[in-house]
Design a protein around this motif. Structure first.
Motif, PDB file in Angstrom:
ATOM      1  N   ARG A 198       0.118   3.976  11.609  1.00 33.56           N
ATOM      2  CA  ARG A 198      -0.245   5.253  10.766  1.00 33.56           C
ATOM      3  C   ARG A 198      -1.684   5.656  11.012  1.00 33.56           C
ATOM      4  N   GLY A 214      -0.864  -5.828   1.306  1.00 35.49           N
ATOM      5  CA  GLY A 214      -0.848  -5.391   0.232  1.00 35.49           C
ATOM      6  C   GLY A 214      -0.016  -6.366  -0.747  1.00 35.49           C
ATOM      7  N   TRP A 227       3.693  -2.901  -2.809  1.00 36.14           N
ATOM      8  CA  TRP A 227       3.056  -2.332  -1.786  1.00 36.14           C
ATOM      9  C   TRP A 227       2.940  -3.097  -0.488  1.00 36.14           C
ATOM     10  N   SER A 228       3.133  -2.153   0.593  1.00 43.54           N
ATOM     11  CA  SER A 228       2.796  -2.535   1.930  1.00 43.54           C
ATOM     12  C   SER A 228       1.137  -2.570   2.025  1.00 43.54           C
ATOM     13  N   THR A 264      -0.656  -0.709   4.246  1.00 42.01           N
ATOM     14  CA  THR A 264      -0.969   0.876   4.249  1.00 42.01           C
ATOM     15  C   THR A 264      -1.076   1.498   3.042  1.00 42.01           C
ATOM     16  N   GLU A 265       0.058   1.370   2.443  1.00 44.82           N
ATOM     17  CA  GLU A 265       0.428   1.948   1.064  1.00 44.82           C
ATOM     18  C   GLU A 265      -0.555   1.651   0.181  1.00 44.82           C
ATOM     19  N   ILE A 291      -4.131   3.002   1.119  1.00 42.03           N
ATOM     20  CA  ILE A 291      -4.241   4.666   0.555  1.00 42.03           C
ATOM     21  C   ILE A 291      -4.715   4.584  -0.927  1.00 42.03           C
ATOM     22  N   LYS A 292      -3.931   3.562  -1.680  1.00 40.65           N
ATOM     23  CA  LYS A 292      -4.171   3.756  -2.877  1.00 40.65           C
ATOM     24  C   LYS A 292      -5.394   3.252  -3.394  1.00 40.65           C
ATOM     25  N   THR A 295      -2.561  11.652   5.175  1.00 41.50           N
ATOM     26  CA  THR A 295      -1.646  10.857   6.274  1.00 41.50           C
ATOM     27  C   THR A 295      -0.990  11.680   7.176  1.00 41.50           C
ATOM     28  N   THR A 313      -1.740  -5.792   8.374  1.00 42.67           N
ATOM     29  CA  THR A 313      -2.033  -4.506   8.801  1.00 42.67           C
ATOM     30  C   THR A 313      -3.698  -4.423   9.580  1.00 42.67           C
TER      31      THR A 313
END
Length: 478
Positions: free
Chosen positions: A253, A302, A306-307, A309-310, A313-314, A324, A432
């Motif tokens: 990503r 996460g 949430w993973s 990456t997610e 981002i948050k 993204t 990640t």
């Protein structure tokens, strides 16, 4: 009153129909009644009808009892008897012909004392005499060697690839700028390599080389060996098949983070760690050890739904704005190189020239393209709980665009930054990693005047930071 007779006459004419029309109506009604009489079912008393699709009735095939004699329990007690005689005793009561292949000595002495199913007795006899005893083609065959063909779980062809950079080439000599790492694949043929390992397992002699043949176009290997040797070959092939079947999903990503806090630091990883009550957890790469530090050198994951990456981002949205790019998902086979690319081409005018001939001036321009995006090559060694990855490539970002006029021709000038991706590390599934980063800082100063006076105007300044991150998350494939 004058119009009443006219209206009555019109109604009479409208209600009249031709005789041909009446005849057609009667014919159609007769056809409809015929269809209804033949398609309408009248139920009969004490009779039940069910609607089912057409069926074909055929005799059921009885299971083959051709190998039932293999399960019969027998007792063999011989000492110093020829192989042919022992086989006749074992096959007593079974009408199956015996076939002795080339290189088999029917007078080979046998000593055997065993009571079990006939197939187990034959297997023990095969191990004792060193011959292959197999039932096929409706006969019991005894052969000195076994021939098997194995198909590998790998596409055909040879592999070529290169990880890293060779440096820049100048006139007459090679120039290497800074540190570099280069890994090269050339003519890698899995089928041939497995065939060579089988030859070494069989002894590496000329006889062993002649007993193994590889078909590269079919990814197949044919081996001729003794029964004991064939068991070792089958074990080796099963190991390679298991390793070649492993795969891992690499989820890449690309994030572009724009800070709006008025700083030039880009991503503040300490704020990321402390935001959201542990929404993002940092680990030492390749382990489950929680890291007390936050930064580019550690892995993160996460929590909850949430993973990694997610969750990142948050959290980053608390510091600025995040855009993204399209994610890249690549399925990589075990120990097979794969290229992962996501690039955008930026065209611009690179060079301009003019020529004068007989008073006529002609201009020509040279157009080029600059690449923006991520491009790297990955090789994975897939293990049950983690994956060893070797990555090499670069992230290239265009950070500035400017047009300048030279000799009445507008040319494009691009400023770019790039980050090299070169590492080999052990990564855990689901964690990640930031594998590349490019940061761009810009300063803006503005001054305005009103009524040609600075007193009625104002000044302003703004410092912004844009950071592009490449995130990699390996995921396990069952």
């Amino acid at each position: 009153m004058k119009w009443i007779p006219l209206l009555m006459g019109a109604l009479v004419l409208a209600g009249c129909a031709s005789q041909e029309y009446q005849d057609n109506i009667k014919a159609n009604q007769a056809v409809h009644q015929t269809i209804a009489d033949k398609s309408t079912f009248t139920p009969k008393a004490k009779v039940t009808r069910i609607r089912k699709p057409p069926q074909s009735f055929a005799l059921l095939a009885t299971p083959s009892q051709d190998n039932a004699w293999m399960k019969e329990v027998i007792t063999v007690n011989v000492s110093g008897m020829p192989l042919s005689v022992v086989l006749e005793e074992i096959m007593t009561g079974v009408d199956i012909p015996l076939f002795f292949g080339e290189g088999v000595d029917p007078n080979h002495t046998v000593t055997l004392n065993y009571s079990s199913a006939r197939e187990n007795v034959l297997n023990l006899l095969s191990r004792d005499v060193g011959y292959n005893i197999e039932y096929r083609a409706h006969r019991l065959e005894v052969s000195s060697t076994v021939t098997r063909t194995f198909s590998l779980n790998i596409p055909t062809g040879k592999m070529y690839g290169q990880l890293g950079s060779q440096g820049k080439q100048t006139k007459g000599e090679a120039t290497i700028e800074g540190q570099y790492l280069n890994v090269k694949y050339s003519d890698v043929d899995i089928t041939t390599e497995v065939a060579n390992d089988i030859k070494s397992l069989l002894g590496g002699t000329e006889k062993a080389n002649a007993a193994v043949s590889a078909s590269v176009s079919l990814s197949a290997i044919t081996v001729t060996a003794t029964p004991d040797q064939m068991q070792k070959v089958e074990t080796l092939i099963a190991h390679y098949q298991e390793e070649l079947s492993k795969q891992v999903v690499l989820d890449v990503r690309v994030l572009e983070f724009r800070s709006n806090l008025g700083t030039e630091r880009g991503v503040d990883w300490n704020v990321v760690r402390d935001t959201g009550s542990g929404l993002v957890k940092f680990f030492v790469p390749g382990t489950n050890t929680v890291s007390k530090q936050a930064g580019y050198g550690v892995a993160f994951q996460g929590t909850g739904k949430w993973s990694g990456t997610e969750a990142l981002i948050k959290v980053l949205e608390k510091q600025g704005s995040v855009s993204t790019q399209t994610p890249i998902t690549a399925m990589v086979l075990n120990n097979q190189p794969a290229r992962i690319t996501q690039q955008t081409l930026e065209p611009y005018i690179y060079e301009a020239s003019s020529e004068s001939s007989e008073g006529v001036v002609s201009a020509s321009v040279t157009r080029r393209e600059e690449v923006e995006g991520v491009d790297f090559m990955a090789t994975a060694n897939v293990q049950p709980e983690y994956v060893w990855l070797r990555l090499s490539g670069q992230l290239q970002k265009i950070t500035g665009r400017e047009n300048k006029t030279v000799e009445n021709i507008e040319l494009g000038f691009l400023t770019k930054q790039k980050s090299e991706i070169t590492f080999a590390n052990k990564l855990r599934y689901g964690q990640t990693y930031v594998i590349a980063s490019v940061k761009q800082n810009s300063k803006l100063a503005e001054k305005t005047k009103n009524f040609w006076s600075d007193w009625l105007g104002g000044t302003g300044s703004q410092n912004t930071s844009v950071e592009t991150l490449v995130l990699l998350t390996p995921r396990k494939v069952k």
